[in-house]
Scaffold this motif. Structure first.
Motif, PDB file in Angstrom:
ATOM      1  N   GLY A 123       4.173   4.489  -8.246  1.00 40.05           N
ATOM      2  CA  GLY A 123       3.396   5.079  -7.165  1.00 40.05           C
ATOM      3  C   GLY A 123       4.088   6.286  -6.561  1.00 40.05           C
ATOM      4  O   GLY A 123       5.298   6.485  -6.712  1.00 40.05           O
ATOM      5  N   THR A 182       1.882   4.919  -2.631  1.00 40.11           N
ATOM      6  CA  THR A 182       0.751   4.383  -3.383  1.00 40.11           C
ATOM      7  C   THR A 182       1.241   3.327  -4.373  1.00 40.11           C
ATOM      8  O   THR A 182       2.430   3.252  -4.696  1.00 40.11           O
ATOM      9  N   GLY A 183       0.328   2.520  -4.851  1.00 47.32           N
ATOM     10  CA  GLY A 183       0.692   1.396  -5.701  1.00 47.32           C
ATOM     11  C   GLY A 183       1.121   1.811  -7.095  1.00 47.32           C
ATOM     12  O   GLY A 183       0.621   2.799  -7.651  1.00 47.32           O
ATOM     13  N   ASP A 184       2.042   1.040  -7.665  1.00 46.02           N
ATOM     14  CA  ASP A 184       2.448   1.254  -9.054  1.00 46.02           C
ATOM     15  C   ASP A 184       1.289   0.902  -9.982  1.00 46.02           C
ATOM     16  O   ASP A 184       0.498  -0.005  -9.708  1.00 46.02           O
ATOM     17  N   GLU A 192      -4.020  -3.157  -8.455  1.00 45.03           N
ATOM     18  CA  GLU A 192      -3.922  -1.848  -9.100  1.00 45.03           C
ATOM     19  C   GLU A 192      -5.105  -0.975  -8.690  1.00 45.03           C
ATOM     20  O   GLU A 192      -6.216  -1.472  -8.472  1.00 45.03           O
ATOM     21  N   LYS A 223      -8.467   3.103  -1.998  1.00 35.38           N
ATOM     22  CA  LYS A 223      -8.163   2.155  -3.075  1.00 35.38           C
ATOM     23  C   LYS A 223      -9.337   1.942  -4.021  1.00 35.38           C
ATOM     24  O   LYS A 223      -9.154   1.553  -5.172  1.00 35.38           O
ATOM     25  N   HIS A 229      -2.800 -10.330  -6.861  1.00 43.26           N
ATOM     26  CA  HIS A 229      -2.678  -9.667  -5.559  1.00 43.26           C
ATOM     27  C   HIS A 229      -2.956 -10.607  -4.387  1.00 43.26           C
ATOM     28  O   HIS A 229      -3.012 -10.166  -3.238  1.00 43.26           O
ATOM     29  N   ALA A 260       0.078   1.060  -0.910  1.00 45.57           N
ATOM     30  CA  ALA A 260       0.718  -0.240  -1.107  1.00 45.57           C
ATOM     31  C   ALA A 260       1.722  -0.565  -0.015  1.00 45.57           C
ATOM     32  O   ALA A 260       1.892  -1.737   0.354  1.00 45.57           O
ATOM     33  N   GLU A 261       2.419   0.454   0.490  1.00 50.06           N
ATOM     34  CA  GLU A 261       3.451   0.228   1.504  1.00 50.06           C
ATOM     35  C   GLU A 261       3.443   1.378   2.500  1.00 50.06           C
ATOM     36  O   GLU A 261       3.131   2.515   2.146  1.00 50.06           O
ATOM     37  N   THR A 291      -2.617  -5.040  -2.054  1.00 49.45           N
ATOM     38  CA  THR A 291      -3.454  -4.184  -2.892  1.00 49.45           C
ATOM     39  C   THR A 291      -3.214  -4.457  -4.370  1.00 49.45           C
ATOM     40  O   THR A 291      -2.078  -4.494  -4.829  1.00 49.45           O
ATOM     41  N   GLN A 304      -2.026  -7.756 -14.667  1.00 48.98           N
ATOM     42  CA  GLN A 304      -1.352  -7.176 -13.510  1.00 48.98           C
ATOM     43  C   GLN A 304      -0.956  -8.319 -12.598  1.00 48.98           C
ATOM     44  O   GLN A 304      -1.500  -9.423 -12.696  1.00 48.98           O
TER      45      GLN A 304
END
Length: 549
Positions: A175, A157-159, A539, A44, A470, A142-143, A537, A467
């Motif tokens: 992601g 992975t994260g958007d 961005e 990350k 988080h 991310a998930e 997480t 964003q």
């Protein structure tokens, strides 16, 4: 936009010492087994090492196994420990040096090195990439992904490019799905996916609750005539009070640099305590100030550490996945060291995975044979012999607990027939603010002690402004309705980066989250008494950018 998908044999979450050691060991095993493995590591941070923060005195035990000729290959282990000093501090001016026979032998550091783990990880990443490992910095996991049977099949992975409400902006990029036969979660302490996996698979059933500390670190450049490369200093006692426990450290690295810090155990009870301010005043004690005066502070950071030890260690496997390193809690708190343990736990996971795939495993199994491998290792022996170290200090305090630990470690090799446990979670240890003494912290002098904002500036922390926040509140009313009246909202003090504020307005107090300041320490996720804050997480590339922590 549809999500792109890539397939690998193994996906590793986190390019820290555990994740990179797993990647290297997988490729070594693949070569030995004459098999081809596709391995990727997602990180990350904006680059490998950007989010790595550790003291650090490195025990090279695991590195010796992973890359035996690391010296010849130029590993950045340059400052061998020359000698140890341990002090018990009794006030802001007083204390006494503890003779070496009177402190636990686990704190003796002959054969170890003062290092920057950020730089060690950068070096490990070069080795991994040279072996064919793909490393993707700036891509947070991310998930976790699951199949219809609930088995782990990779990560998403994260958007990128979402606005504050979570709506796509013009720059939106979804992601990616990184699918794998096995996924190794090496996120470090309180990894947000590790936390969810422990809950989903009930991995901590029958275990003591995990315990944590908040570790601070600063790097100072000092005049050459007061630099003592390889000196390692540890302190206990002051400034901890009201039953709080923890300890300070100061290490002389190479290049006229000194690193110093404080670890505050997060089971403290006084909600008025500010761990950051405890650290700032620690540096004024003569044991520290004589090393720092005349120097210049060049870096600051903070990170939670997992310190529950063997009693809190969860099951580390699940169908399709592994928890390794500090994400599981393998740190040896009696040594104040987690890097060698994280590396070894990950190396063993890599060996089990590689052998399973070599023997025809199609993936997504629960490779429970890892437990036997782990229990037969020197890492298990270390954790078993030190299982009482943290609980003894929690139970008896620094002095009596320290005396027990010295007796147990130095004379009985960790084999005294006791098994102390601490069954109270850290977040449940706070007392009401009205029952506790307020702490009057001195103002920083700008020479040895500093404020939070100037410190965060030195961490090079940055997040994209527009964003989603988080730091998620399960119930937005709790900070003001519950935590403020009962605990004087401790988030405004336990956060080491000034993320949480109580802002007084004409209409009344307002709870403000300055997520831009977040250094990803995870303390809020751990210490919030209502367990109302969940760290997820941000961005990719956001957070601190540590140069050589």
């Amino acid at each position: 936009m549809e999500r792109e998908s890539m397939d690998f044999d193994v996906v590793i979450v986190g390019a820290g010492p555990a994740g990179l050691s797993a990647a290297i060991r997988l490729m070594q095993k693949a070569e030995a087994n004459e098999q081809e493995l596709m391995v990727c590591v997602v990180e990350k941070g904006s680059e490998v090492g950007a989010h790595v923060l550790s003291g650090a005195v490195l025990d090279p035990k695991a590195l010796n196994e992973l890359i035996p000729d690391w010296k010849e290959q130029g590993a950045p282990l340059n400052a061998a420990v020359s000698h140890d000093e341990v002090y018990y501090l009794t006030s802001d001016q007083a204390g006494s040096k503890v003779p070496s026979f009177a402190f636990p032998k686990t704190m003796h550091n002959e054969g170890n090195y003062v290092v920057s783990m950020g730089n060690v990880c950068r070096w490990l990443a070069e080795k991994a990439e040279a072996m064919g490992v793909e490393i993707f910095p700036g891509f947070p996991a991310a998930e976790a992904l699951y199949d219809d049977q609930g088995r782990v099949v990779g990560i998403q992975t994260g958007d990128m490019g979402l606005d504050e409400e979570g709506n796509p902006k013009d720059s939106y990029m979804p992601g990616m799905e990184l699918r794998a036969k096995y996924t190794i979660f090496a996120e470090g302490c309180r990894g947000h996916l590790g936390k969810s996996l422990i809950n989903k698979f009930d991995l901590d059933k029958g275990k003591s609750p995990q315990h944590y500390g908040l570790g601070f670190k600063e790097i100072w450049e000092v005049p050459a005539d007061q630099h003592q490369e390889g000196l390692v200093v540890h302190t206990a006692g002051w400034p901890m009070s009201d039953g709080a426990t923890g300890g300070g450290y100061l290490y002389h690295a190479d290049n006229n640099q000194v690193v110093c810090g404080l670890i505050v155990d997060l089971n403290y009870s006084n909600p008025h305590m500010s761990p950051f301010d405890e650290f700032q005043r620690l540096k004024h004690h003569p044991v520290y100030s004589k090393h720092l005066e005349g120097g210049k502070r060049i870096a600051y950071g903070a990170r939670a550490i997992t310190k529950g030890g063997l009693n809190s260690l969860p099951k580390m496997t699940m169908p399709g996945g592994f928890l390794v390193g500090c994400n599981a809690g393998t740190l040896n708190f009696a040594k104040i060291k987690g890097n060698h343990a994280a590396m070894k736990s990950a190396m063993m996971a890599a060996e089990v995975i590689a052998d399973a795939l070599k023997n025809g495993d199609e993936g997504q199994s629960d490779l429970t044979q890892y437990e036997a491998v782990f229990n037969d290792s020197w890492l298990y022996d270390e954790l078993y012999s030190t299982r009482n170290f943290g609980p003894a200090i929690h139970k008896f305090g620094t002095v009596l607990g320290g005396a027990y630990n010295t007796l147990d470690q130095n004379f009985f090799g960790g084999k005294l027939p006791f098994n102390f446990k601490d069954e109270t979670p850290d977040h449940a240890s706070l007392k009401p603010a009205a029952e506790c003494k307020k702490i009057d912290y001195p103002k920083p002098d700008g020479k040895l002690s500093f404020d939070k904002l100037s410190s965060v500036f030195l961490s090079n922390t940055n997040h994209e402004e527009e964003q989603p926040v988080h730091l998620k509140l399960t119930d937005a009313s709790i900070p003001l309705a519950q935590n403020l009246p009962k605990y004087d909202e401790p988030a405004q003090r336990y956060c080491p980066a000034g993320v949480y504020e109580i802002v007084e307005e004409e209409s009344g107090p307002r709870f403000q989250i300055n997520s831009q300041n977040c250094v990803h320490c995870k303390t809020c996720d751990i210490k919030d008494p209502a367990q109302n804050i969940t760290w997820v997480t941000p961005e990719g590339g956001g957070g601190p950018n540590y140069p050589n922590m």
